[in-house]
Design a protein around this motif. Structure first.
Motif, short mmCIF file in Angstrom:
data_model
loop_
_atom_site.label_atom_id
_atom_site.label_comp_id
_atom_site.label_asym_id
_atom_site.label_seq_id
_atom_site.Cartn_x
_atom_site.Cartn_y
_atom_site.Cartn_z
N HIS A 15 1.17 -1.01 -0.26
CA HIS A 15 -0.04 0.00 -0.12
C HIS A 15 0.62 1.01 0.04
CE1 HIS A 15 -3.16 2.74 1.10
NE2 HIS A 15 -2.08 2.91 1.74
N TRP A 16 0.71 2.44 -1.15
CA TRP A 16 1.08 3.40 -0.66
C TRP A 16 0.48 4.67 -0.88
CZ3 TRP A 16 6.59 3.52 -0.45
CH2 TRP A 16 7.85 2.72 -0.95
N ASP A 17 0.56 5.59 -0.18
CA ASP A 17 0.11 7.03 -0.24
C ASP A 17 2.01 7.94 -0.59
OD1 ASP A 17 -1.97 6.31 1.78
OD2 ASP A 17 -0.17 5.91 3.28
N ARG B 13 -2.86 13.81 -4.00
CA ARG B 13 -2.61 12.47 -2.84
C ARG B 13 -3.01 11.73 -3.56
NH1 ARG B 13 -5.54 9.58 1.14
NH2 ARG B 13 -3.54 8.69 2.34
N ARG B 14 -2.10 10.53 -3.82
CA ARG B 14 -3.16 9.55 -4.31
C ARG B 14 -2.44 8.31 -3.58
NH1 ARG B 14 1.02 10.14 -8.21
NH2 ARG B 14 2.66 8.37 -8.80
N GLU B 15 -3.70 7.26 -3.76
CA GLU B 15 -3.32 5.73 -3.48
C GLU B 15 -3.01 5.02 -4.01
OE1 GLU B 15 -5.26 4.96 0.25
OE2 GLU B 15 -6.23 6.61 0.89
N VAL B 16 -1.93 3.90 -3.66
CA VAL B 16 -2.16 2.16 -4.29
C VAL B 16 -1.87 0.96 -3.75
CG1 VAL B 16 -0.31 1.69 -6.35
CG2 VAL B 16 -0.23 4.24 -6.47
N ASP B 17 -2.44 0.46 -4.11
CA ASP B 17 -2.70 -1.27 -3.18
C ASP B 17 -2.52 -2.24 -4.74
OD1 ASP B 17 -3.75 -0.62 -1.00
OD2 ASP B 17 -5.16 0.79 -1.55
N CYS C 30 7.71 6.11 -9.74
CA CYS C 30 6.58 7.14 -9.75
C CYS C 30 7.31 8.49 -10.24
CB CYS C 30 6.66 7.21 -7.71
SG CYS C 30 5.22 8.37 -7.59
N MET D 118 6.64 10.02 -0.89
CA MET D 118 5.85 8.36 -0.58
C MET D 118 6.10 7.90 0.78
SD MET D 118 6.90 6.92 -3.99
CE MET D 118 5.73 5.20 -3.55
N GLY E 36 4.70 4.22 2.77
CA GLY E 36 3.34 3.05 2.80
C GLY E 36 3.40 1.31 3.84
N GLU F 23 8.60 6.50 5.92
CA GLU F 23 8.31 7.87 4.49
C GLU F 23 9.42 8.72 3.54
OE1 GLU F 23 6.03 12.38 3.81
OE2 GLU F 23 6.23 11.58 6.02
#
Length: 128
Positions: free
Chosen positions: A51-53, A61-65, A88, A97, A99, A118
């Motif tokens: 999981h990334w913030d 801001r975006r999230e990646v799972d 990225c 980033m 996560g 971070e």
């Protein structure tokens, strides 16, 4: 290099701005990051999910799972490590980033979370 230990698993991160893949005029800034995951425990672990913030200095801001990392769900034996490189893209020349990884202890199939510290993504010319 940034590093953090959670539940006996050490995550270290190095970043690199990629000017050859960036196009600042079109708000496209590419960064690479190299991650080393070290198993400091006495049992085998497997990285199952990530999981990334992702924060961009333009305010977005975006999230990646997803499953695993770069198409793998590596098993990391005690005292061993796994390294990978990924990337990225941002719409500005600065961001960050953080996560976590969902890991499984193979001895008893216990799931646990390992924090990814971070880290900052900064084009080198911004540091002057």
């Amino acid at each position: 290099m940034i590093a953090q230990i959670t539940s006996g698993v050490k995550v270290s991160v190095e970043t690199l701005y990629q000017p050859e893949y960036s196009n600042p005029e079109n708000e496209h800034f590419m960064f690479a990051y190299k991650i080393k995951i070290e198993n400091l425990t006495d049992y085998s672990v497997q990285l199952m999910r990530r999981h990334w913030d992702i924060f961009d200095s333009n305010g977005s801001r975006r999230e990646v799972d997803g499953e695993g990392v770069v198409g793998q769900q590596p098993v990391i034996e005690p005292g061993e490590s796994h390294m990978y490189v990924s990337g990225c893209n941002l719409k500005s020349d600065m961001g960050s980033m953080k996560g976590n990884y969902q890991m499984t202890r193979l001895l008893d199939n216990e799931n646990f979370v390992v924090k990814i510290p971070e880290f900052h993504l900064i084009a080198p010319y911004r540091l002057n």
